[in-house]
Scaffold this active site. Structure first.
Site, short mmCIF file in Angstrom:
data_model
loop_
_atom_site.label_atom_id
_atom_site.label_comp_id
_atom_site.label_asym_id
_atom_site.label_seq_id
_atom_site.Cartn_x
_atom_site.Cartn_y
_atom_site.Cartn_z
N SER A 1 -8.61 2.86 -0.92
CA SER A 1 -9.09 4.19 -1.27
C SER A 1 -8.55 4.62 -2.63
O SER A 1 -8.82 3.96 -3.63
CB SER A 1 -8.72 5.18 -0.16
OG SER A 1 -9.39 6.40 -0.31
N ALA A 2 -7.76 5.70 -2.70
CA ALA A 2 -7.17 6.11 -3.97
C ALA A 2 -6.28 5.02 -4.54
O ALA A 2 -6.15 4.87 -5.76
CB ALA A 2 -6.38 7.39 -3.79
#
Length: 409
Positions: A212-213
């Site tokens: 994700s991030a």
């Protein structure tokens, strides 16, 4: 407006917040049960459906600020230390010096590296060397690493026969917005590669990975090395040197609103299948404040980004930064279209493998065939492999794809 609606990340809930939480709990249980029984994702295992409907129901019932406070009660460092202590994993902490730059004068808290030594330290990769896995965790830049990450990260380390796993504890937004995380990621990599004051690990023995991030931060670091940002020191690579691999799991690669607003785009088509929504992505973005005009935040949404990524992954005359690239995304994700865009010919130029739920479809044989590959996981949601690891489920297609590919290195 309740106190929860104006709750700051560093503020504790008030009495009314707890009353609200308790009062809403029966509604949550009822809605979760119904959502699980009547799930429209029948191709998934019941444990996967249980986790996805839990997260979707949780975020639809309880106020976001209260959920965020509950998540942020325990820091990344505390989670890692507690997990390693419980499971008797050798754990060392290295605190890097605080840093600032002319364009980012605010002194950041020091980045902290958590070094986990695996029990199979004698194991070697297929190249004959024991690699180091440098991992950047997800959480929308605002949430710390949570305990479900740990079994997944360790499984990745064992699959690639790593000597050690290094997890970066970076500062969180909104207290420390962009480019704070980029600066700390560059500092961590510099420490790993520096022979005089760091660990002196060669780039060819480093695997960069993140979900994700964290997948975004893998891209941020690589784009900084190729096209140095003004926020962090240049990271010099030896001539012809390249990282062993980069792994980007459900990365957030494009900030452009066009990809979110398309009526046929994955933000619209998967809004009821993924547990991540357009509203939540916007909230993360507002807290992080990534600059849409900069390739280190908006990986494939700015002019000239194509040239940066062609140099990173394809190079000129055989000179590139990364030997192998692995991207994975679920076909039920809101990020699906953007990951496809990033994996396209103009950017990462990956080969695409469609990972089917049916075990009779032996798509895993294709995973070691290409240097740059993107695996689309049928019916699975955002960072599904991390959710599966938390439940002890090892047969999800994203999990199988990641672990199978890592074993080919």
């Amino acid at each position: 407006m309740t106190s929860t609606q104006k709750l700051r990340p560093d503020a504790s809930p008030e009495v009314l917040d707890w009353i609200s939480l308790v009062a809403l709990f029966p509604l949550f249980l009822t809605k979760w049960s119904l959502a699980f029984l009547f799930s429209n994702q029948k191709s998934l295992h019941w444990r996967q459906n249980c986790a996805l409907t839990f997260l979707r129901t949780q975020r639809s019932i309880f106020p976001t600020p209260l959920l965020r406070w509950l998540v942020r009660r325990v820091s990344t460092g505390s989670t890692i230390k507690d997990y390693c202590s419980k499971h008797k994993i050798a754990h060392q902490i290295v605190t890097l010096p605080a840093s600032s730059t002319e364009l980012h004068p605010a002194l950041l808290p020091p980045a902290v590296l958590h070094i986990l030594t695996l029990g199979n330290v004698e194991a070697k990769s297929r190249s004959g060397k024991a690699p180091t896995l440098l991992y950047f965790h997800g959480g929308g830049f605002v949430n710390p690493l949570r305990s479900p990450h740990m079994p997944f990260i360790l499984a990745c380390g064992h699959s690639v026969r790593a000597k050690q796993i290094i997890i970066l504890e970076y500062s969180l937004a909104p207290e420390h917005p962009y480019p704070a995380q980029l600066i700390q990621c560059v500092a961590s990599l510099s420490y790993l590669m520096c022979t005089s004051s760091g660990l002196g690990i060669s780039a060819e023995d480093i695997i960069l990975a993140g979900d994700s991030a964290g997948g975004t931060l893998v891209g941020s670091v690589l784009s900084h090395i190729q096209n140095p940002s003004p926020y962090a020191p240049m990271l010099q690579m030896k001539s012809g040197e390249e990282f062993q691999a980069a792994v980007m799991i459900s990365p957030f690669v494009r900030l452009h609103k066009e990809s979110m607003d398309s009526p046929m785009g994955s933000y619209k088509m998967n809004e009821k299948r993924d547990y991540l929504t357009r509203i939540q992505v916007d909230e993360f973005g507002e807290a992080w404040k990534g600059d849409e005009k900069e390739v280190w935040a908006n990986l494939c949404g700015v002019e000239g980004a194509d040239k940066v990524w062609q140099a990173v992954f394809q190079g000129k005359g055989g000179v590139r930064l990364v030997k192998k690239l692995f991207i994975t995304v679920g076909t039920a994700e809101v990020f699906l279209d953007d990951c496809r865009f990033f994996g396209g010919e103009s950017y990462a130029n990956t080969q695409t493998v469609i990972a089917k739920q049916e075990k009779s479809k032996d798509w895993t044989e294709e995973l070691g065939s290409w240097e740059r590959i993107m695996v689309e996981c049928e019916g699975e949601a955002h960072v599904q492999a991390v959710l599966d690891a938390a439940l002890g489920y090892q047969d999800g297609v994203m999990t199988r794809a990641i672990m199978t590919w890592l074993k080919t290195l």
